[in-house]
Enzyme design. Structure first.
Site, PDB file in Angstrom:
ATOM      1  N   ASN A 166       0.832  -1.215   0.000  1.00 11.84           N
ATOM      2  CA  ASN A 166       0.000   0.000   0.000  1.00 11.84           C
ATOM      3  C   ASN A 166       0.868   1.269   0.000  1.00 11.84           C
ATOM      4  OD1 ASN A 166       0.950   0.198   2.588  1.00 11.84           O
ATOM      5  ND2 ASN A 166      -1.045   0.135   3.602  1.00 11.84           N
ATOM      6  N   ASN A 168       4.619   2.902   3.881  1.00 12.04           N
ATOM      7  CA  ASN A 168       5.947   3.127   4.461  1.00 12.04           C
ATOM      8  C   ASN A 168       7.027   2.659   3.491  1.00 12.04           C
ATOM      9  OD1 ASN A 168       7.754   3.891   6.481  1.00 12.04           O
ATOM     10  ND2 ASN A 168       7.804   1.840   7.363  1.00 12.04           N
ATOM     11  N   SER A 221       9.693 -12.194  14.221  1.00 16.44           N
ATOM     12  CA  SER A 221      10.803 -11.382  14.738  1.00 16.44           C
ATOM     13  C   SER A 221      11.362 -11.991  16.013  1.00 16.44           C
ATOM     14  CB  SER A 221      10.272  -9.980  15.044  1.00 16.44           C
ATOM     15  OG  SER A 221      11.190  -9.266  15.827  1.00 16.44           O
ATOM     16  N   TYR A 247       3.521  -3.913  18.935  1.00 16.98           N
ATOM     17  CA  TYR A 247       4.165  -4.463  17.736  1.00 16.98           C
ATOM     18  C   TYR A 247       4.598  -5.913  17.995  1.00 16.98           C
ATOM     19  CZ  TYR A 247       8.187  -5.687  14.888  1.00 16.98           C
ATOM     20  OH  TYR A 247       9.073  -6.381  14.107  1.00 16.98           O
ATOM     21  N   LYS A 301       3.322  -9.796  16.467  1.00 19.43           N
ATOM     22  CA  LYS A 301       4.162 -10.867  15.904  1.00 19.43           C
ATOM     23  C   LYS A 301       3.817 -12.196  16.575  1.00 19.43           C
ATOM     24  CE  LYS A 301       6.325  -8.492  12.853  1.00 19.43           C
ATOM     25  NZ  LYS A 301       5.944  -8.685  11.450  1.00 19.43           N
ATOM     26  N   GLY A 335      13.067   0.274  26.889  1.00 19.76           N
ATOM     27  CA  GLY A 335      12.559  -0.927  26.209  1.00 19.76           C
ATOM     28  C   GLY A 335      13.626  -1.802  25.577  1.00 19.76           C
TER      29      GLY A 335
END
Ligand code: UFG
Length: 340
Positions: free
Chosen positions: A34, A37, A126, A151, A155, A299
């Site tokens: 699309n 990004n 990931s 996110y 996954k 994080g």
């Protein structure tokens, strides 16, 4: 008969490199993206490298009707699903964007794959699913830790969705590839990573700093419990990573898979610290990088690298390119982007 592979997110960083390797391995390929990004120039790059007018469909996989048109138009033997939002920090700010994009698109894909008889699915997972693992290197049997971001949660959820779906759809097979840290670019420098805005990942930040686009690289923390105090990751060349997808597709098409759902770590098996990477980049490309030690980034885990035994033995795949080679392609690509 040539087999046809649908690559969603095919204009993205890993998708475009995988498209090249698929074509070079003899597959027909259809790219869907699309462009939220990514850039259509990546599709042009893939066409130029391969010399093949690869079909590209500008479609959002969340748009079920538009996506179905793609399945009506072509016949696929396999699909690799890259299309997803991938910024960890943004996912904390906008969880529903991530659950919407990453989950709906994958559910649409699996429904359509079932309806249109596309039995072989590869999912982009990931190393983030391992979180802060207790033992290094991590194997596919290492426990998945509760995700620290939406996110990462998507996954984990998509791995489970794929596992559950192939379990009840006869003939359908799935492979989840858990990527470590992809970097570098195709040696032609016709495709590579194109971050929008300020790069969040280390290597594009390094190359943009070397190019003078960013003033100074911040090394996030030198007080971790590692030999030089900076975090350790497993940096995997993007072309090596792309080739793992070709092998995974071949494995399912040829019926070599042992289970209907399989998981493989895709890394080098070697941990490299941030400071080691910075110094290697300077040495390989013969330049000085402006960097400073900055506070830790929220994080971040201290260290992770892959046990790749399963991928080596079962897929017959292993990372071939050295860190130095890939740091050279990363820099070559950055210089190419500057000319555009
Ligand atoms: N880093 C810096 N300075 C920067 C950027 C990164 O020092 O400007 C450091 C980070 O602190 C980390 C290392 O470089 O120690 C790697 O950071 P990246 O952001 O490049 O990669 P991550 O390991 O944090 O994240 C990557 C992917 C995620 C994925 C995660 C775990 O980008 O999508 O691996 O698999 F979830």
């Amino acid at each position: 008969m040539k087999r046809c592979v649908l690559v969603t997110g095919g204009a993205g960083y890993i998708g475009s490199h995988t498209a090249v390797e698929l074509v070079e391995a003899g597959y027909d390929v259809v790219l869907v993206d699309n462009l939220s990004n990514s850039d259509e120039l990546a599709v042009e790059g893939v066409r130029r490298i391969t010399g093949v007018e690869i079909p590209f469909e500008k479609v959002d996989c969340c748009d079920r009707e538009a996506f179905e048109q793609v399945f009506r138009k072509y016949r696929f033997d396999a699909v690799i699903h890259f299309a997803a939002s991938k910024a960890v920090g943004e996912s904390v700010e906008k969880p529903l964007k991530y659950y919407h994009n990453n989950i709906f698109s994958f559910v649409n894909l699996l429904e359509l794959a079932g309806e249109y008889n596309c039995p072989n699915i590869v999912f982009s997972s990931s190393a983030t699913v391992y979180g802060e693992a207790d033992v290094q290197p991590v194997t596919e049997l290492s426990p998945r830790k509760p995700a620290s971001s939406p996110y990462g949660n998507t996954k984990q959820m998509c791995e489970d969705i794929l596992r559950d779906t192939v379990a009840v759809n006869e003939g359908m097979k799935g492979i989840a590839l858990r990527y470590f840290n992809p970097f570098g670019a195709h040696p032609s420098a016709l495709i590579g990573e194109l971050p929008r805005g300020v790069p969040q990942n280390l290597v594009p930040y390094i190359t943009q700093t070397a190019a003078g686009i960013r003033e100074c690289l911040s090394v996030f923390g030198d007080d971790y419990d590692t030999p030089d105090g900076s975090c350790i990751r497993d940096y995997i060349d993007v072309v090596d990573l792309a080739r793992a997808h070709v092998v995974a597709i071949g494995r399912m098409i040829e019926g070599l898979n042992k289970e209907n759902f399989e998981i493989f770590n895709i890394g080098t098996g070697r941990g490299v610290s941030v400071l080691e990477l910075v110094r290697a980049f300077e040495r390989v490309n013969n330049l000085k990088l402006n960097y400073r030690i900055a506070p830790r980034r929220a994080g971040d885990i201290t260290l992770i690298w892959a046990d790749t035994t399963l991928a080596n033995n079962e897929l017959g795949w292993r990372a071939e390119r050295s860190l130095d080679e890939t740091l050279a392609t990363a820099w070559k690509w950055q210089q190419e982007v500057m000319k555009r």
